[in-house]
Design a protein around this motif. Structure first.
Motif, PDB file in Angstrom:
ATOM      1  N   GLU A 140       0.781  -1.249  -0.022  1.00 59.84           N
ATOM      2  CA  GLU A 140      -0.016   0.036   0.062  1.00 59.84           C
ATOM      3  C   GLU A 140       0.909   1.400  -0.034  1.00 59.84           C
ATOM      4  OE1 GLU A 140      -3.055   1.944   3.196  1.00 59.84           O
ATOM      5  OE2 GLU A 140      -3.006  -0.112   2.874  1.00 59.84           O
ATOM      6  N   MET A 141       2.035   1.118   0.690  1.00 58.13           N
ATOM      7  CA  MET A 141       2.836   2.316   0.655  1.00 58.13           C
ATOM      8  C   MET A 141       3.859   2.442  -0.474  1.00 58.13           C
ATOM      9  SD  MET A 141       2.145   3.904   3.583  1.00 58.13           S
ATOM     10  CE  MET A 141       3.316   5.030   3.973  1.00 58.13           C
ATOM     11  N   GLY A 142       3.869   1.318  -1.185  1.00 62.84           N
ATOM     12  CA  GLY A 142       4.677   1.727  -2.475  1.00 62.84           C
ATOM     13  C   GLY A 142       6.074   0.940  -2.309  1.00 62.84           C
ATOM     14  N   TYR A 143       6.381   0.275  -1.240  1.00 60.06           N
ATOM     15  CA  TYR A 143       7.496  -0.315  -1.160  1.00 60.06           C
ATOM     16  C   TYR A 143       7.835  -1.657  -1.919  1.00 60.06           C
ATOM     17  CZ  TYR A 143       8.657   3.197   2.373  1.00 60.06           C
ATOM     18  OH  TYR A 143       8.795   4.215   2.985  1.00 60.06           O
ATOM     19  N   LEU A 144       6.558  -2.130  -2.263  1.00 61.57           N
ATOM     20  CA  LEU A 144       6.530  -3.565  -2.857  1.00 61.57           C
ATOM     21  C   LEU A 144       5.873  -3.380  -4.031  1.00 61.57           C
ATOM     22  CD1 LEU A 144       5.930  -6.082   0.013  1.00 61.57           C
ATOM     23  CD2 LEU A 144       8.073  -5.724  -1.129  1.00 61.57           C
ATOM     24  N   PRO A 145       6.254  -3.536  -5.462  1.00 63.81           N
ATOM     25  CA  PRO A 145       7.693  -4.493  -5.493  1.00 63.81           C
ATOM     26  C   PRO A 145       8.794  -3.250  -5.291  1.00 63.81           C
ATOM     27  CG  PRO A 145       6.675  -4.097  -7.733  1.00 63.81           C
ATOM     28  CD  PRO A 145       5.396  -3.454  -6.580  1.00 63.81           C
ATOM     29  N   ILE A 146       9.829  -3.859  -4.918  1.00 63.99           N
ATOM     30  CA  ILE A 146      11.131  -3.162  -4.210  1.00 63.99           C
ATOM     31  C   ILE A 146      11.589  -2.325  -5.662  1.00 63.99           C
ATOM     32  CG2 ILE A 146      13.362  -3.079  -3.722  1.00 63.99           C
ATOM     33  CD1 ILE A 146      12.584  -5.570  -1.920  1.00 63.99           C
ATOM     34  N   GLN A 147      11.825  -1.065  -5.701  1.00 61.14           N
ATOM     35  CA  GLN A 147      12.212  -0.324  -6.424  1.00 61.14           C
ATOM     36  C   GLN A 147      13.844  -0.311  -6.181  1.00 61.14           C
ATOM     37  OE1 GLN A 147      10.322   0.785  -8.894  1.00 61.14           O
ATOM     38  NE2 GLN A 147       8.741  -0.389  -7.708  1.00 61.14           N
ATOM     39  N   GLU A 148      14.826  -0.305  -7.138  1.00 65.69           N
ATOM     40  CA  GLU A 148      16.267  -0.067  -7.011  1.00 65.69           C
ATOM     41  C   GLU A 148      16.771   1.184  -6.139  1.00 65.69           C
ATOM     42  OE1 GLU A 148      19.897  -2.264  -7.511  1.00 65.69           O
ATOM     43  OE2 GLU A 148      17.978  -2.712  -8.432  1.00 65.69           O
ATOM     44  N   SER A 149      15.897   2.170  -6.475  1.00 68.59           N
ATOM     45  CA  SER A 149      16.209   3.289  -5.876  1.00 68.59           C
ATOM     46  C   SER A 149      16.063   3.579  -4.362  1.00 68.59           C
ATOM     47  CB  SER A 149      15.290   4.798  -6.647  1.00 68.59           C
ATOM     48  OG  SER A 149      14.140   4.249  -6.485  1.00 68.59           O
TER      49      SER A 149
END
Length: 461
Positions: free
Chosen positions: A162-171
């Motif tokens: 929900e918080m946008g941490y998954l899926p993981i972004q390289e940055s």
């Protein structure tokens, strides 16, 4: 179908007679070991033990003559059983084993027993077993074989998505994870799979069915994870029993699926105290030939004696040691010893062992703490990432390689743990932690009290 459980009468009528426990381990090495250790603990407390297990990775029943074993078909084809995709495998097993498990349990419950079944204890990952247990009006207690901190990481997946941490972004890899200190985004306990939705679905089902269970057993210790246990107690309205470390209740015993090479103990006998680095990456991790070469040269340049476990299949595309640099072993001149699998508890307890380079599976991490051996952390997936962060940044009893398998970084990490002042400080801290863990098992200790509570609880069914 008649409910076989009904013949045992009310809970009050059964009290004091329900002394049989049925356990169902997940058929992966890191899950079988703690479940059978738990079975030993319960057997020592007077319970009769029945183990239901799959054909796939079935435990060696001859090692446990006091237990009754029942094997159930798992419906896996040869290719399905040999997949490297653990999530795909476990998802499939949760579908295939429903009917065989229910039939096996029905059979057990339909026969009048001297020691009626008080409850079943299943791995948390066997989420389908809650519905089966409910259908028989049978209490289901679950065992979580990882530690509490990593479980909280898994349980947070919906929030992290929900918080946008998954899926993981390289940055975002180095960013802190909200609500889960001290984890960084790169420590989120993901497991590689063809379809990440399978992982999310498996974790969601696991967490939901844990909440519907009758209790939760941890192979952990209050002194290691006090605040995490408080959080679980707040989030899960079921009894919680941190009774670990399981392996410390008995002399070293093994339910290893691989043959242990005892020769390494004789070799360790020839080495100076605390001089040897033990290197083992568990039963599932794999390496590229480039990574393996970097490990070899890192070990060589450190000038420390080492015991290296190279499991067949550890190096992708290689049977065993083919990718070792030419003349490597001759160059070591006896300073290194390589085996296919080692009796880990005995190795960690050996006076010559001074450090452990590990993938940080929870069993390995806990065994290292219990022997006071500082760690070099190289986690591969899942809970290992969380464990490694706790080892390096919370308990401060090891060095984290931060996923860099480069000979210079390896050499530096080995020297730091084995010969430098920082390593001595880690050793002091882990010896102190070892003493606290051992005290927890004694009369009045936290794990001892939790076990007494668990025994009373099971006996009340």
């Amino acid at each position: 179908m008649e409910n076989p459980r009904a013949k045992y009468g009310s809970a009050q009528q059964r009290k004091g007679r329900g002394r049989g426990v049925v356990l169902f381990p997940l058929p992966l090495q890191g899950h079988i070991n703690p479940m059978l250790q738990l079975a030993n603990i319960l057997y020592s407390k007077g319970f009769s033990i029945t183990i239901i297990h799959t054909h796939f990775n079935s435990p060696n029943s001859s090692n446990y003559p006091s237990f009754t074993f029942y094997s159930i078909p798992d419906g896996l084809s040869e290719s399905e059983a040999s997949t490297a995709d653990v999530i795909e495998l476990v998802t499939l097993l949760n579908v295939n084993c429903v009917t065989p498990f229910r039939d096996c349990l029905a059979k057990l419950l339909s026969v009048p027993l001297e020691e009626p079944i008080a409850c079943i204890i299943t791995d948390t990952v066997w989420h389908f077993t809650q519905a089966v247990a409910d259908s028989f009006n049978l209490p289901r207690i679950v065992l979580r074989t990882s530690n509490v901190a990593s479980f909280l990481g898994f349980a947070c997946f919906p929030f992290l998505r929900e918080m946008g941490y998954l899926p993981i972004q390289e940055s975002q890899l180095e960013a802190a994870v909200p609500n889960l200190p001290p984890l960084k985004v790169k420590d989120i306990p993901l497991i590689d799979t063809r379809n990440q939705e399978d992982l999310y679905g498996l974790i969601s089902s696991m967490v939901k069915e844990i909440k519907g269970s009758s209790g939760l057993i941890w192979n952990s210790v209050e002194e290691l994870e006090q605040s995490e246990l408080i959080t679980v107690g707040q989030d899960f309205a079921i009894p919680v029993y941190p009774i670990g470390p399981f392996h410390s209740y008995f002399p070293a015993s093994s339910s290893s699926l691989l043959t242990q090479d005892q020769s390494c103990l004789s070799w360790l006998n020839t080495q100076a105290p605390k001089s040897v680095l033990y290197v083992s990456f568990g039963s599932i991790a794999t390496l590229s030939d480039t990574e393996f070469t970097e490990i070899a040269w890192g070990l060589a340049s450190s000038n420390q004696p080492f015991l290296l476990v190279v499991r067949p299949g550890l190096v992708r595309g290689s049977e065993w040691l083919e990718t070792l640099p030419n003349g490597f072993l001759e160059m070591m001149n006896g300073r290194g010893h390589i085996v296919k699998w080692a009796p880990q508890q005995e190795v960690l307890a050996h006076a010559a062992t001074g450090g452990f380079w590990t993938h940080n599976g929870w069993n390995s991490t806990l065994e290292s703490i219990c022997e006071g051996v500082p760690m070099i952390c190289w986690p591969c997936f899942g809970d290992q990432k969380v464990n490694a962060r706790y080892v390096s940044h919370v308990w401060k009893i090891g060095v984290h390689l931060e996923n860099r398998l480069e000979r210079g970084a390896i050499d530096k990490a080995i020297r730091k743990v084995m010969v430098e002042t920082e390593g001595e400080e880690m050793r002091d801290r882990i010896v102190h932690l070892k003493e606290k863990v051992h005290l927890s098992l004694r009369q009045g200790g936290s794990s001892h009290q939790a076990l007494e509570s668990l025994i009373s609880y099971i006996s009340s069914f």
